[in-house]
Design a protein around this motif. Structure first.
Motif, PDB file in Angstrom:
ATOM      1  N   SER B 351      -9.246  50.060  72.113  1.00 61.99           N
ATOM      2  CA  SER B 351      -8.226  49.024  71.992  1.00 61.99           C
ATOM      3  C   SER B 351      -8.029  48.644  70.539  1.00 61.99           C
ATOM      4  O   SER B 351      -6.902  48.400  70.094  1.00 61.99           O
ATOM      5  N   ALA B 352      -9.107  48.567  69.846  1.00 69.17           N
ATOM      6  CA  ALA B 352      -9.006  48.218  68.435  1.00 69.17           C
ATOM      7  C   ALA B 352      -8.185  49.274  67.698  1.00 69.17           C
ATOM      8  O   ALA B 352      -7.338  48.952  66.852  1.00 69.17           O
ATOM      9  N   ALA B 353      -8.429  50.503  68.051  1.00 67.79           N
ATOM     10  CA  ALA B 353      -7.630  51.567  67.430  1.00 67.79           C
ATOM     11  C   ALA B 353      -6.163  51.361  67.765  1.00 67.79           C
ATOM     12  O   ALA B 353      -5.275  51.515  66.928  1.00 67.79           O
ATOM     13  N   MET B 354      -5.914  50.978  69.017  1.00 67.52           N
ATOM     14  CA  MET B 354      -4.531  50.763  69.440  1.00 67.52           C
ATOM     15  C   MET B 354      -3.925  49.602  68.677  1.00 67.52           C
ATOM     16  O   MET B 354      -2.753  49.623  68.296  1.00 67.52           O
ATOM     17  N   ALA B 355      -4.715  48.596  68.412  1.00 71.97           N
ATOM     18  CA  ALA B 355      -4.210  47.419  67.700  1.00 71.97           C
ATOM     19  C   ALA B 355      -4.085  47.667  66.207  1.00 71.97           C
ATOM     20  O   ALA B 355      -3.469  46.876  65.496  1.00 71.97           O
ATOM     21  N   GLY B 356      -4.651  48.745  65.728  1.00 73.73           N
ATOM     22  CA  GLY B 356      -4.559  49.058  64.310  1.00 73.73           C
ATOM     23  C   GLY B 356      -5.602  48.343  63.479  1.00 73.73           C
ATOM     24  O   GLY B 356      -5.330  47.890  62.363  1.00 73.73           O
ATOM     25  N   PRO B 387      10.987  46.405  58.194  1.00 74.60           N
ATOM     26  CA  PRO B 387       9.653  45.859  57.910  1.00 74.60           C
ATOM     27  C   PRO B 387       9.305  44.703  58.824  1.00 74.60           C
ATOM     28  O   PRO B 387       8.181  44.627  59.342  1.00 74.60           O
ATOM     29  N   TYR B 388      10.254  43.837  59.067  1.00 70.65           N
ATOM     30  CA  TYR B 388       9.966  42.675  59.917  1.00 70.65           C
ATOM     31  C   TYR B 388       9.709  43.117  61.341  1.00 70.65           C
ATOM     32  O   TYR B 388       8.770  42.665  61.995  1.00 70.65           O
ATOM     33  N   VAL B 389      10.537  44.012  61.784  1.00 71.05           N
ATOM     34  CA  VAL B 389      10.374  44.509  63.146  1.00 71.05           C
ATOM     35  C   VAL B 389       9.026  45.188  63.304  1.00 71.05           C
ATOM     36  O   VAL B 389       8.312  44.972  64.292  1.00 71.05           O
ATOM     37  N   ALA B 390       8.688  45.989  62.333  1.00 71.62           N
ATOM     38  CA  ALA B 390       7.422  46.720  62.398  1.00 71.62           C
ATOM     39  C   ALA B 390       6.262  45.734  62.497  1.00 71.62           C
ATOM     40  O   ALA B 390       5.353  45.912  63.313  1.00 71.62           O
ATOM     41  N   THR B 391       6.318  44.709  61.671  1.00 68.52           N
ATOM     42  CA  THR B 391       5.234  43.731  61.681  1.00 68.52           C
ATOM     43  C   THR B 391       5.185  43.022  63.030  1.00 68.52           C
ATOM     44  O   THR B 391       4.109  42.834  63.622  1.00 68.52           O
ATOM     45  N   LEU B 392       6.351  42.619  63.503  1.00 64.57           N
ATOM     46  CA  LEU B 392       6.399  41.912  64.773  1.00 64.57           C
ATOM     47  C   LEU B 392       5.815  42.768  65.903  1.00 64.57           C
ATOM     48  O   LEU B 392       4.953  42.312  66.665  1.00 64.57           O
ATOM     49  N   ALA B 393       6.253  44.007  65.965  1.00 62.42           N
ATOM     50  CA  ALA B 393       5.765  44.885  67.022  1.00 62.42           C
ATOM     51  C   ALA B 393       4.272  45.076  66.899  1.00 62.42           C
ATOM     52  O   ALA B 393       3.543  45.122  67.900  1.00 62.42           O
ATOM     53  N   SER B 394       3.838  45.154  65.672  1.00 61.20           N
ATOM     54  CA  SER B 394       2.410  45.337  65.447  1.00 61.20           C
ATOM     55  C   SER B 394       1.644  44.120  65.932  1.00 61.20           C
ATOM     56  O   SER B 394       0.563  44.243  66.526  1.00 61.20           O
ATOM     57  N   ALA B 395       2.221  42.957  65.682  1.00 60.63           N
ATOM     58  CA  ALA B 395       1.571  41.735  66.154  1.00 60.63           C
ATOM     59  C   ALA B 395       1.497  41.738  67.670  1.00 60.63           C
ATOM     60  O   ALA B 395       0.457  41.413  68.270  1.00 60.63           O
ATOM     61  N   ILE B 483      -0.836  43.913  53.628  1.00 64.17           N
ATOM     62  CA  ILE B 483      -0.501  42.529  53.935  1.00 64.17           C
ATOM     63  C   ILE B 483       0.183  42.450  55.290  1.00 64.17           C
ATOM     64  O   ILE B 483      -0.121  41.589  56.119  1.00 64.17           O
ATOM     65  N   MET B 484       1.046  43.387  55.540  1.00 59.62           N
ATOM     66  CA  MET B 484       1.723  43.399  56.846  1.00 59.62           C
ATOM     67  C   MET B 484       0.716  43.570  57.965  1.00 59.62           C
ATOM     68  O   MET B 484       0.796  42.909  59.009  1.00 59.62           O
ATOM     69  N   SER B 485      -0.258  44.430  57.734  1.00 60.03           N
ATOM     70  CA  SER B 485      -1.310  44.637  58.733  1.00 60.03           C
ATOM     71  C   SER B 485      -2.040  43.345  59.007  1.00 60.03           C
ATOM     72  O   SER B 485      -2.302  42.980  60.163  1.00 60.03           O
ATOM     73  N   ALA B 486      -2.350  42.673  57.930  1.00 65.37           N
ATOM     74  CA  ALA B 486      -3.097  41.429  58.061  1.00 65.37           C
ATOM     75  C   ALA B 486      -2.274  40.418  58.851  1.00 65.37           C
ATOM     76  O   ALA B 486      -2.778  39.761  59.779  1.00 65.37           O
ATOM     77  N   ILE B 487      -0.998  40.305  58.465  1.00 66.14           N
ATOM     78  CA  ILE B 487      -0.132  39.364  59.175  1.00 66.14           C
ATOM     79  C   ILE B 487      -0.104  39.701  60.669  1.00 66.14           C
ATOM     80  O   ILE B 487      -0.214  38.828  61.532  1.00 66.14           O
ATOM     81  N   ALA B 488       0.010  40.976  60.945  1.00 66.16           N
ATOM     82  CA  ALA B 488       0.098  41.403  62.339  1.00 66.16           C
ATOM     83  C   ALA B 488      -1.174  41.069  63.092  1.00 66.16           C
ATOM     84  O   ALA B 488      -1.136  40.552  64.219  1.00 66.16           O
ATOM     85  N   VAL B 490      -3.470  38.752  62.398  1.00 69.70           N
ATOM     86  CA  VAL B 490      -3.623  37.321  62.584  1.00 69.70           C
ATOM     87  C   VAL B 490      -2.576  36.811  63.573  1.00 69.70           C
ATOM     88  O   VAL B 490      -2.883  36.086  64.536  1.00 69.70           O
ATOM     89  N   GLY B 491      -1.335  37.217  63.297  1.00 69.89           N
ATOM     90  CA  GLY B 491      -0.246  36.750  64.157  1.00 69.89           C
ATOM     91  C   GLY B 491      -0.480  37.152  65.591  1.00 69.89           C
ATOM     92  O   GLY B 491      -0.281  36.352  66.520  1.00 69.89           O
ATOM     93  N   GLY B 492      -0.938  38.374  65.794  1.00 70.96           N
ATOM     94  CA  GLY B 492      -1.158  38.868  67.140  1.00 70.96           C
ATOM     95  C   GLY B 492      -2.225  38.058  67.847  1.00 70.96           C
ATOM     96  O   GLY B 492      -2.084  37.696  69.030  1.00 70.96           O
ATOM     97  N   THR B 493      -3.294  37.784  67.124  1.00 70.34           N
ATOM     98  CA  THR B 493      -4.379  37.020  67.715  1.00 70.34           C
ATOM     99  C   THR B 493      -3.873  35.638  68.119  1.00 70.34           C
ATOM    100  O   THR B 493      -4.131  35.161  69.241  1.00 70.34           O
ATOM    101  N   LEU B 494      -3.142  34.982  67.211  1.00 65.54           N
ATOM    102  CA  LEU B 494      -2.628  33.652  67.510  1.00 65.54           C
ATOM    103  C   LEU B 494      -1.689  33.707  68.709  1.00 65.54           C
ATOM    104  O   LEU B 494      -1.730  32.848  69.589  1.00 65.54           O
ATOM    105  N   LEU B 495      -0.880  34.717  68.723  1.00 64.85           N
ATOM    106  CA  LEU B 495       0.069  34.867  69.825  1.00 64.85           C
ATOM    107  C   LEU B 495      -0.665  34.965  71.154  1.00 64.85           C
ATOM    108  O   LEU B 495      -0.322  34.301  72.134  1.00 64.85           O
ATOM    109  N   TYR B 496      -1.709  35.773  71.147  1.00 65.62           N
ATOM    110  CA  TYR B 496      -2.462  35.941  72.387  1.00 65.62           C
ATOM    111  C   TYR B 496      -3.069  34.621  72.839  1.00 65.62           C
ATOM    112  O   TYR B 496      -2.995  34.237  73.999  1.00 65.62           O
ATOM    113  N   LEU B 497      -3.643  33.919  71.842  1.00 69.90           N
ATOM    114  CA  LEU B 497      -4.307  32.671  72.196  1.00 69.90           C
ATOM    115  C   LEU B 497      -3.305  31.678  72.783  1.00 69.90           C
ATOM    116  O   LEU B 497      -3.604  30.970  73.743  1.00 69.90           O
TER     117      LEU B 497
END
Ligand code: NA
Ligand code: NA
Lengths: 133, 942, 93, 158, 543, 112
Positions: B351-356, B387-395, B483-488, B490-497
């Motif tokens: 899963s971690a691999a999937m999440a990047g 770039p924004y879309v990529a980050t969002l999808a990654s999140a 930086i985009m990875s990092a945003i994704a 963090v953002g993803g984690t927050l989103l899940y929570l």
């Protein structure tokens, strides 16, 4: 080899013409009678004019014509005459009998007896107009 | 389980063989095998392996092998496993075929094969409705896509002049500059995008999850769905780099990327989540390929491999969970880590691999993706939002990966599992996952060493001279992608929570969009179009009734006859009134009236119509005489007689119809009648017109003259018509008697099963009346009436029998020189027989005459054929006739032609057939008596 | 002379026979009963046969004789069948 | 060998009438006629006994004459049928002859003669029902049938 | 005279004819003997047609013209064996073996004279394929039709009788059109021999030619009825689906007979010269309409029989379209398609009967209706375990899948190869650099759409038949019933594998067809056998 | 003569067409018979209308005066085939009537 009509002796031509006209005239009269006579039983007499001397006349005409024109005796028309004479009555007989049967079944009064009283008069022969006959 | 061993060995063997090819494909090397198949059309059995194909083949064979191992334990004892493994191997073969096809048509062959086998694999548990529906949808979508791909490839062939992949790959400039480029591209993309479940064709993939999990792991993560993106890579050198490519591929990719990830978050089914995740990751690859940059292509190839490894392992893990707990519903799963620690750990890593997450392979390709996303490729909105879309999808991807792990393995112990006591699966079932996870780690940590060379080999084979410089290291310094990875993350984690509470209980699917089920829409459309519309259209443009059909036949026949004349401006000759014989005209005036009368009376006065029809026939017969065709006249007359009797025989079984009840005629019926009347009138006029035109046309130099000249000298007959029938065109006659024969047989066969309608079962009313009349009278007995009735006629009819026979012989003998012949004679003889049936009834006649119609028929055909074959023995072709005059004592010179023998065959068949038909019909009256008796007996019993 | 006599006689005969046929057809159409129609057909047959014979005389060819003979010999079969159908409702019992 | 000699003879005659007389056709005609007679035998018809067949031409002559007469009579009736100049009617005549062939000949004669039609024969009371177009003198009709035709027929078919 | 082998040309007509006659001497109870004789006849036909095909495709200069009665063309009737007729003969023979073997299981016993009629059907078909004479064509057409009437009605029953009546009525009307057409052509061109007609066309003066074309038009309608062109095709699905399985199996070739004749005549008469291209538009648009209607019907069909019937229409429509375009390369592909689709449909008709044996008709309708109205078996309990299908069902299922694959034109069977061959000629390497015209696009679209429709329908039907109704009893299928089906399907596989040689043959065929001169000269120059002394026989008719 | 024959053919065609488009099987069979008369005459007429010519080869009469024998031969074949198919159609309509209980061509019960 056949002669052409023009080479035929006049007497033969007249004879042929006479019998032809007699025959076809009788056939026509028969047909007219078949048309005009009022009841079926009367009508069946008319066509026999055509089947008797109507045919006779025309067959004679044909025999004379071909005998004269070909120079040898031709009378195979006789066969037609015989066959028609023998076979036509069958049809007439059968039809007249059928008419009789139907008239009796329907109770049309003016046919001779042997009515069938055990059966109600009914439309039997789906084909024709019950108003007349 | 033997099948699994065989399957495993096969997969392993393929893996090893493919691996062995490696040295040949490094540095742009290409292996080719060429077999001819359909060389005229450029379709050959060409196999071609380059670096990219090699890498993909390894992936297919490798994961295939692991899936077999996994499935060995996954499948239940009760499942029909041989079927499963054979389908799986067949699929693997087809997939390898796609990858190593060197001919694009061959590629499309394998392409469709994968669709077919995937259909069979998805529907493996076909007693499950979801499996059937999912399989069908997958086949429909990918099958249609395959057809589109074929068109695209055909267009490529048109452009390039070859279906050979090598030739196509080097013709990129020609292709891109060609006017057919866009259609070719669109069709190829339709193929690729449907297969790879790209928007808007993505919806089949989640439904395909009804398949057994090994299938999902193999087909729906690692291989089949990759075929689409494989194709994009394959044709990348030939097709990419244009605006059309960028927009079409890019748009599909980006939408799929985001939408897939978004949907994945809201799935409750583990496999559903993975499916949408797959869709999203495929969107990522597609997006990369759309960019047209070599580096992006490298990233795409790299991500293909990475995604295959982690997604396959996740599917297998999901399978284990399903297997152990009996459910895949995340609302019911919880805290499984205590039961499945090893599986849990493996799933977490994957899963971690999937999440990047860094240090895993997914991270590397995602970084490359981010790096490409920030570049500018073609200045457009699409480019700018990427770039924004990529980050969002990654999140989103982080969020669903997290959810997968967190929901399933952590939290309180599960309470309502179908199988309450889950435990770790067998060692060997887990090992494929372990292997894949280790691969994720190794690639993630030491990419340059592990995957590097292979990736390079693949990239070189695709990009060739365009191969860019790229680095496969984990650390590229702090840059925008990081930086985009990092945003994704963090953002993803927050989103899940923030969504956790909602997700724990919500329905399947994302809010609002949940009701917009692609599958439902698809099925609705399919049912609507393929079923309701089709049925409506079939009814509108077709019919099952006879009248419209005949109307069409008549109308088209009319048009076919007159339209050419009208279009070419045909003018008929002036109408000539001269030369009309008044008697002939009078006869036909009569004939016309009779024809009208027939048409008028046919509905209510059947018998009258029959009588009048006989009259018309008679007039036709006179016409033949008048126009010097006595043969036709005789035949017409005889046929007329027999037909009348036949129809009369039939009339007994038709319902009574009386004029009395005049139905109210609806407006529609009135219109129909009017239309038919108009059609009839128009056809009549048209036919008159054509008839007049052709009759007044001077007779061309026809073959007729030949017949007239040779009938006597060559055919030995003066009656040219008869010589044509039995000699010049005797073959027609042979066919014609075959028709008569087979019709007689049909009539016979059909009447053997005949059962009249109930209202025709009774004795005819006349007979009932007459019988009861007879029975009522003491002096009479039943049947007296009919006996008296027929007394005189039957005497005459009986005596006519030998006469007619003699006449038949006469007609037959003279045929060759004079009017007559086998057919007329045959009919005459059958009339003689018929007359006896009429006179005495069936019983009486058959007591006395044993006619074996079938024998007559057989003998007839045999005689005619044998006469024809006889010519062979003299070195002549079939039916060559031979005649000479033979000197007979007393009689003298007699013409003896073999054609006469042939005519004898005709005669025999005609007698047999006609009698068979008449007798078969006549026998019905007897049969019905029997049926009546049976019915009566039955009624008494009942 | 002979030719004119013959031609005239044949023409008149043919027209008379045609007229007879026409009259028979009227009965065929009008009935009123099936019997009348069938006799109409029979009459039509006879007259047609006569017509053929006159045609033979007109053309001077014997070749049409067989057609006439067939009509005379077998023409009644159809009408007999029709008649029997009327009487018995069935042609062959 | 020859079940119906008279029939065979007639058939030979018919054959020769159709084909013209040549020795060849005589031979052929005999063959055909014999064959046809055999075919006839298979029907097993009631065999008529022709006692005085030589009277047949006499019958023929009488009938021919009667037909000519009645042709004229009936033609007259038809042509002036505007006024009902005739008196049609039914007539029942008891018959003595039993031979079916003889009855058939009688039926043919009566029906062929215009003005009289054979309607129905009743085998129980052996009567025949006739229809006559002009039944002015019923007794004369009966007389004609009984004495002129039936008698002769009974002689022929003894 | 080329010796006895020359008589081989007429064997495809004579063998079944004589056998049919012989069969009449056997009682209905001697069914086994009859069956064996009949079977022997079809096997001989296979051998003969194989020999003829080999002779025809071989290098030697075989005289393919057979002058019946030793009368020179155009006076007598000629049989002409060329690559096309040889192909059709072989196809017919193969189908007949399959259908006959199939019938031996039970169908040949359900009515009288099955074998006789079957043999006579072969007489008609083979005669029509071989003859070089228009009126003789009519005669053999009628032989075929008459036999087909009998075979269609074989087994009786309301459905068959109703379908049979419509079939007969329509075909009787068609026969009348045929006669009108032939006689118009004779009246204007003065000949019935096809080759002679083709040779005479250039010399026919204009107003005569107009009438001749009218005749050809009317004639064409008769063939189009047989081929099943919309709107003349409505009888076809009904009749074919009502026929008993082996009969429908052999009927598959009948619609192709219509196509064959249209192909033959258009190439021969209207290939070039003043009447070139006559009727091409009708074929094109008619074909388009037919394929659309067929596709609609395929989608709309509930019963498998009708589905198969509409597949016949799709196949006909496709072929008619291609004939309308009249392009050599496409036509070669079309010929391959003709063979492939005939084999497929024949196999499918026979398979249907086996498959449907285990089901009751009501259940099918219900299942389909439920599907149409949405909630198809949604509340069916989900089961994880697979169900072991009985072996019979597995074999039937595989055959069914093969039929589906063939009908929809999916690889790897010949359905794909055939469609590819046509499409490639239209828009692929067969037409390099030639951009597809609007017509071609329409054609391609329709071919593909019809394939999709078949795919959808066949999966729907297959799922319904094999997977949704395991409650139904497993049909009792005899080996001699499934083997013929597999045999035909195997032939499609062979056609795929041997696509190269097969296509080669089709190419040759089309090439020789597009040069009518060859045919015309062969027929006109065919020499009669001269007399030998002592016998005064027929002799050479001079032209 | 051509005119008479052409008119006759047209009328019979018209009547035949009208009848085969009717709903009763009997009408259809009668219509087909009428149509086949029309077609037979048509075929016959195609060879040219010749009256009063010898139909049989006679010595001394030039062949060219004879009627075209080919259409006659065709008509003969057509008559035979027409006879056969009429018989067949008749039996089929009887069977249909027996099985469906109606004489409607589509087996429907209500006349419409
Ligand atoms: Na960008
Ligand atoms: Na009288």
């Amino acid at each position: 080899m056949m002669q052409s009509a023009a080479d035929m002796p006049v007497w033969a031509a007249i004879a042929v013409a006479f019998f032809l006209l007699i025959g076809s005239g009788l056939a026509l009269i028969g047909a007219i009678g078949f048309m005009r006579l009022p009841t079926f039983y009367e009508r069946i007499h008319a066509p026999t004019l055509g089947t008797s001397w109507g045919i006779g006349g025309i067959m004679l005409a044909s025999m004379i014509f071909f005998t004269v024109s070909s120079g040898r005796l031709v009378f195979h028309e006789l066969l037609i005459g015989i066959f028609v004479t023998v076979t036509t009555p069958i049809t007439f007989m059968l039809l007249a009998r059928a008419a009789l049967h139907r008239d009796r079944a329907e109770g049309n009064g003016n046919v001779p007896d042997k009515p069938n009283r055990s059966q109600p008069a009914r439309e039997v022969l789906g084909e024709s107009d019950p108003r007349r006959g | 389980m033997l099948p699994s061993w065989v399957a495993g060995a096969t997969a392993l063997l393929s893996l090893l063989i493919i691996a062995a090819f490696y040295p040949s494909v490094t540095n742009g090397g290409v292996l080719r095998f060429e077999g001819t198949w359909l060389p005229q059309l450029g379709l050959n059995f060409t196999l071609r392996m380059d670096g990219f194909a090699w890498l993909f083949s390894m992936l297919i064979a490798g994961i295939g092998f692991l899936v077999v191992v996994y499935a060995r334990y996954y499948m239940s004892e009760d499942d029909p496993v041989p079927r499963f493994f054979s389908f799986l191997l067949a699929f693997m073969g087809a997939m390898l075929g796609i990858v190593i096809s060197g001919n694009v048509i061959l590629l499309s062959v394998f392409w469709e094969l994968t669709s077919i086998f995937s259909f069979l694999l998805i529907s493996y548990w076909h007693n499950n409705a979801a499996a059937r529906d999912g399989a069908r949808m997958a086949l429909t979508i990918t099958g249609i896509g395959g057809f589109c791909l074929l068109i695209g490839l055909l267009l490529l062939g048109n452009i390039v002049g070859s279906y050979d992949l090598d030739k196509i790959l080097v013709a990129g400039d020609v292709i891109r500059g060609h006017s057919l480029y866009v259609p070719a591209l669109v069709f190829i993309l339709l193929g690729a995008l449907t297969k790879s479940a790209q928007f808007p064709f993505h919806f089949w993939l989640p439904n395909a999850m009804a398949a057994p999990t090994p299938v999902s792991a193999f087909l729906h993560s690692a291989t089949m769905v990759k075929a689409g993106v494989f194709l994009l890579v394959r044709f990348w050198p030939a097709l990419s780099g244009t605006y059309e490519w960028f927009y079409l591929v890019g748009l599909a990719g980006i939408i799929t990327l985001v939408l897939g990830a978004y949907f994945a978050m809201f799935q409750q089914d583990l496999k559903g989540l993975l499916a949408y995740s797959t869709i999203s990751h495929l969107g990522l690859i597609t997006t990369l390929l759309s960019l047209g940059s070599p580096l992006a292509t490298v990233a795409a190839i790299f991500h293909m491999v990475n995604h295959a490894t982690f997604k396959a392992s996740l599917f297998m893990a999901a399978g284990i969970i399903d297997h152990e707990t009996g459910t895949r519903d995340m609302r019911r799963l919880s805290g499984l880590f205590r039961y499945l620690p090893i599986t849990g750990t493996l799933a977490m890593v994957a899963s971690a691999a999937m999440a990047g997450v860094p240090l895993l392979n997914g991270f590397l390709s995602k970084e490359m993706f981010f790096a490409e996303a920030v570049e500018t490729h073609a200045d457009s909105i699409l480019d700018r939002i990427l770039p924004y879309v990529a980050t969002l999808a990654s999140a989103f991807s982080v969020a669903y990966s997290l959810r997968f792990i967190h929901t399933v393995f952590f939290g309180p112990p599960p309470t309502d599992l179908p199988k309450p006591k889950p435990h770790e699966p067998p060692r060997w079932m887990r090992s494929p996952i372990e292997l894949l996870v280790v691969a994720c780690l190794i690639v993630g940590i030491i990419p340059a060493v592990s995957i590097g060379p292979f990736l390079h080999t693949a990239v070189v084979s695709v990009l060739g001279a365009d191969t860019p410089q790229y680095s496969l290291s984990i650390w590229h310094g702090v840059n925008l992608p990081l930086i985009m990875s990092a945003i994704a993350l963090v953002g993803g984690t927050l989103l899940y929570l923030s969504l956790r509470k909602y997700l724990a209980t919500c329905e399947d699917g994302p809010p609002i969009l949940r009701n917009l089920k692609g599958q439902r829409i698809f099925e609705r459309i399919l049912v609507e179009v393929s079923w309701r519309w089709a049925r409506t259209l079939e009814r509108r443009f077709g019919t099952r009734n006879l009248q419209p059909q005949l109307r069409w036949v008549v109308a088209t026949g009319f048009l076919a006859g007159l339209l050419p004349l009208y279009l070419s401006g045909f003018e008929t000759r002036e109408i000539a009134f001269s030369g009309i014989d008044p008697a002939f005209a009078a006869i036909w005036l009569l004939g016309i009236c009779l024809a009208f009368g027939t048409a008028y009376l046919a509905k209510y006065h059947r018998l009258a119509a029959l009588v009048m029809l006989g009259g018309v026939g008679l007039i036709v017969c006179i016409t033949f005489v008048w126009l010097s065709a006595p043969d036709l006249a005789i035949t017409q007359l005889l046929v007329e007689i027999v037909t009348t009797v036949l129809i009369l025989l039939g009339l007994r079984w038709l319902p009574k119809r009386t004029e009395g009840l005049v139905e109210a005629i609806s407006l529609r019926a009135r219109f129909r009648r009017f239309r038919d009347l108009a059609l009839a009138v128009v056809c009549g006029i048209g036919m008159s017109f054509i008839a007049y035109a052709v009759m007044t046309m001077p007779v061309p130099d026809a073959i007729a003259n030949y017949f007239l000249e040779n009938a006597y000298s060559q055919g030995g007959g003066r009656n040219v018509v008869n010589v044509i029938l039995v000699d010049f065109r005797g073959f027609d006659t042979l066919g014609e008697i075959a028709v008569l024969g087979v019709v007689a047989l049909t009539v016979f066969a059909l009447l053997r099963r005949f059962r009249p309608a109930d209202d025709s079962m009774d004795l005819p009313e006349q007979q009932r009346i007459q019988n009861s009349f007879d029975e009522d009278r003491p002096e009479r007995s039943a049947g007296d009436t009919v006996r008296d009735y027929l007394l005189v006629p039957s005497v005459i009819m009986t005596w006519l029998f030998p006469v007619i026979i003699t006449f038949a012989v006469y007609i037959f003998m003279r045929g060759h020189d004079m009017p007559g012949g086998g057919f007329s004679a045959g009919l005459t003889l059958s009339i003689a027989f018929l007359l006896q049936y009429l006179a005495g009834g069936t019983r009486w006649a058959e007591d006395r005459l044993r006619i074996l119609p079938l024998r007559w028929m057989g003998a007839g055909i045999l005689t005619a054929s044998a006469t024809g074959i006889g010519a062979w023995f003299f070195g002549y072709p079939f039916l060559t006739s031979h005649f000479q005059y033979v000197e007979l004592p007393l009689i003298g010179k007699m013409p003896a032609a073999t054609a006469l023998l042939f005519d004898l065959g005709v005669f025999s068949l005609v007698v047999g057939s006609t009698v068979l038909i008449l007798v078969a019909l006549a026998h019905q009256s007897i049969r019905i008596n029997r049926l009546r008796a049976i019915d009566a007996a039955r009624t008494e019993e009942g | 002379m002979s030719a004119i006599i013959l031609f005239t006689a044949v023409s008149i005969a043919q027209l008379m026979l045609a007229a007879a046929m026409a009259i028979a057809s009227v009965r065929m159409f009008r009935g009123p009963r099936a019997q009348d129609r069938i006799i109409g057909l029979d009459t039509l047959y006879i007259n047609a046969m006569l017509l053929l014979v006159t045609f033979g005389i007109g053309t001077g060819r014997v070749i049409y004789f067989e057609a006439a003979l067939v009509m005379g010999m077998l023409g009644f079969v159809a009408t007999v069948a029709l008649a029997k159908f009327l009487m018995r409702g069935e042609v062959i019992e | 060998m020859l079940p119906y000699p008279l029939l065979t003879l007639s058939l030979i005659l018919m054959w020769l009438l159709l084909n013209g007389f040549t020795p060849g056709h005589l031979v052929l005609g005999i063959l055909v006629a014999v064959f046809a007679s055999w075919a006839m035998a298979s029907l097993r018809p009631e065999k008529p006994k022709l006692a005085k067949w030589y009277l047949l031409p006499k019958l023929f002559g009488i009938v021919l004459y009667d037909i000519v007469k009645s042709n004229i009579a009936v033609a007259r009736i038809i042509l002036k049928s505007g006024r009902r100049s005739h008196n049609p009617g039914f007539l029942t005549v008891p018959l003595d002859i039993e031979n079916h062939t003889a009855i058939a000949v009688l039926a043919v004669v009566l029906t062929s003669t215009p003005g009289s039609a054979w309607l129905e024969y009743d085998s129980n009371d052996r009567t025949v029902l006739l229809h006559v177009l002009d039944l002015d003198n019923e007794a004369e009709w009966r007389d004609t049938i009984k004495n002129r035709y039936e008698k002769l027929l009974m002689e022929i078919f003894a | 005279m080329t010796g006895w082998s020359h008589h081989l040309i007429i064997a495809p007509i004579l063998v079944p004819l004589v056998v049919a006659a012989l069969l009449l001497f056997f009682d209905e109870r001697q069914r086994v003997v009859k069956a064996m004789i009949s079977l022997a006849s079809t096997l001989i036909l296979v051998a003969v047609s194989l020999a003829l095909l080999r002779i025809e495709s071989g290098p030697n200069d075989f005289d393919g013209v057979y002058l019946l009665g030793n009368w020179a063309a155009p006076f007598g009737i000629v049989l002409v064996l060329d690559a096309l007729s040889a192909l059709m003969l072989l196809l017919t023979a193969l189908l007949s073996v399959a259908a006959l073997v199939f019938s031996l299981a039970r169908w040949h016993a359900v009515g009288a004279h099955f074998h006789t009629m079957f043999q006579l059907l072969l007489v008609g078909l083979n005669g029509a394929f071989l003859t070089g004479d228009l009126f003789n064509l009519f005669v053999f057409f009628e032989v075929m039709l008459a036999a087909s009437y009998g075979l269609l009605l074989h087994g009786s029953g309301p459905l068959r009788v109703k379908a049979g009546m419509h079939y007969i009525a329509v075909n009787l009307a068609a026969a009348l059109l045929f006669l009108i057409g032939v006689s118009l052509i004779y009246g204007t061109a003065g000949t019935l021999n096809m080759a002679d007609l083709a040779a005479r066309i250039p010399d026919i003066e204009p107003d005569r030619r107009m009438l001749m074309e009218a005749g050809a038009g009317v004639l064409g309608i008769a063939f189009l009825i047989k081929a099943g062109m919309w709107p003349l095709c409505f009888w076809l699905p009904t009749a074919y689906s009502a026929a008993s399985a082996p009969v429908a199996g052999i009927f598959a070739i009948m619609s192709k007979l219509g196509i064959y004749i249209i192909l033959r005549l258009t190439m021969l008469l209207f290939g070039d010269g003043p009447s070139a291209g006559f009727g091409a538009d009708v074929l094109l648009y008619g074909g388009i309409a037919t394929i659309i209607f067929g596709t609609i019907g395929v989608l709309a069909s509930q019963a498998l029989g009708r589905l198969a019937g509409f597949s016949v229409l799709v196949s006909s429509g496709t072929l008619l379209m291609v004939l309308g375009i009249n392009d050599g390369a496409i036509s070669s592909g079309a010929l391959l398609y003709l063979v492939s689709s005939t084999l497929t449909i024949s196999a499918f008709f026979m398979l249907i009967e086996l498959v449907e044996r285990g089901q009751d008709a009501g259940a099918i309708v219900l299942a389909v209706t439920m599907e149409a109205y949405g909630d198809a078996d949604e509340d069916e309990p989900e089961e994880g375990e697979g169900v072991t299908m009985p072996g019979t069902m597995a074999i039937l299922g595989i055959c069914f899948a093969a039929c589906g694959i063939l009908l929809s034109g999916l690889p790897p069977l010949s359905g794909f190869i055939a469609k590819f061959a046509m499409l490639s000629a239209m828009m692929g390497t067969g037409a390099i650099g030639v951009p597809p015209t609007a017509t071609v696009w329409i054609l391609v679209t329709l071919v593909i759409l019809s394939g999709i429709a078949a795919l959808i329908s066949m999966t729907r039907a297959g799922i319904r038949t094999f997977w949704s109704s395991l409650e139904g009893t497993v049909p009792r299928v005899l080996v001699i019933e499934i083997v013929p089906v597999m045999f035909l399907l195997f032939l499609t596989l062979a056609l795929t594998v041997q696509a190269g040689p097969a296509m080669q043959y089709m190419d040759t065929t089309i090439r020789s067809l597009s040069n009518p001169r060859i045919y015309i000269d062969a027929v006109r120059n065919a020499a009669v056998v001269p007399d030998y002394d002592g016998v005064s026989s027929t002799n050479t008719g001079s032209n | 003569m051509e005119l008479v024959l052409a008119t006759a053919i047209g009328v019979m065609t018209g009547c035949g067409v009208w009848l085969i488009l009717r709903p009763r099987t009997y009408q259809v069979i009668v219509g087909l018979s009428l149509l086949s008369y029309a077609v037979n005459l048509f075929i016959f007429g195609v060879g040219g209308v010749k009256t009063n010519v010898p139909p049989i080869l006679v010595d001394g009469v030039p062949n060219s005066t004879l009627a075209d024998p080919v259409p006659q031969a065709l008509v003969l074949t057509a008559i035979v085939i027409g006879f056969a198919t009429t018989a067949l159609f008749l039996v089929v309509l009887l069977a249909s009537r027996g099985l469906t209980g109606t004489d409607h061509v589509d087996g429907r019960n209500e006349p419409k």
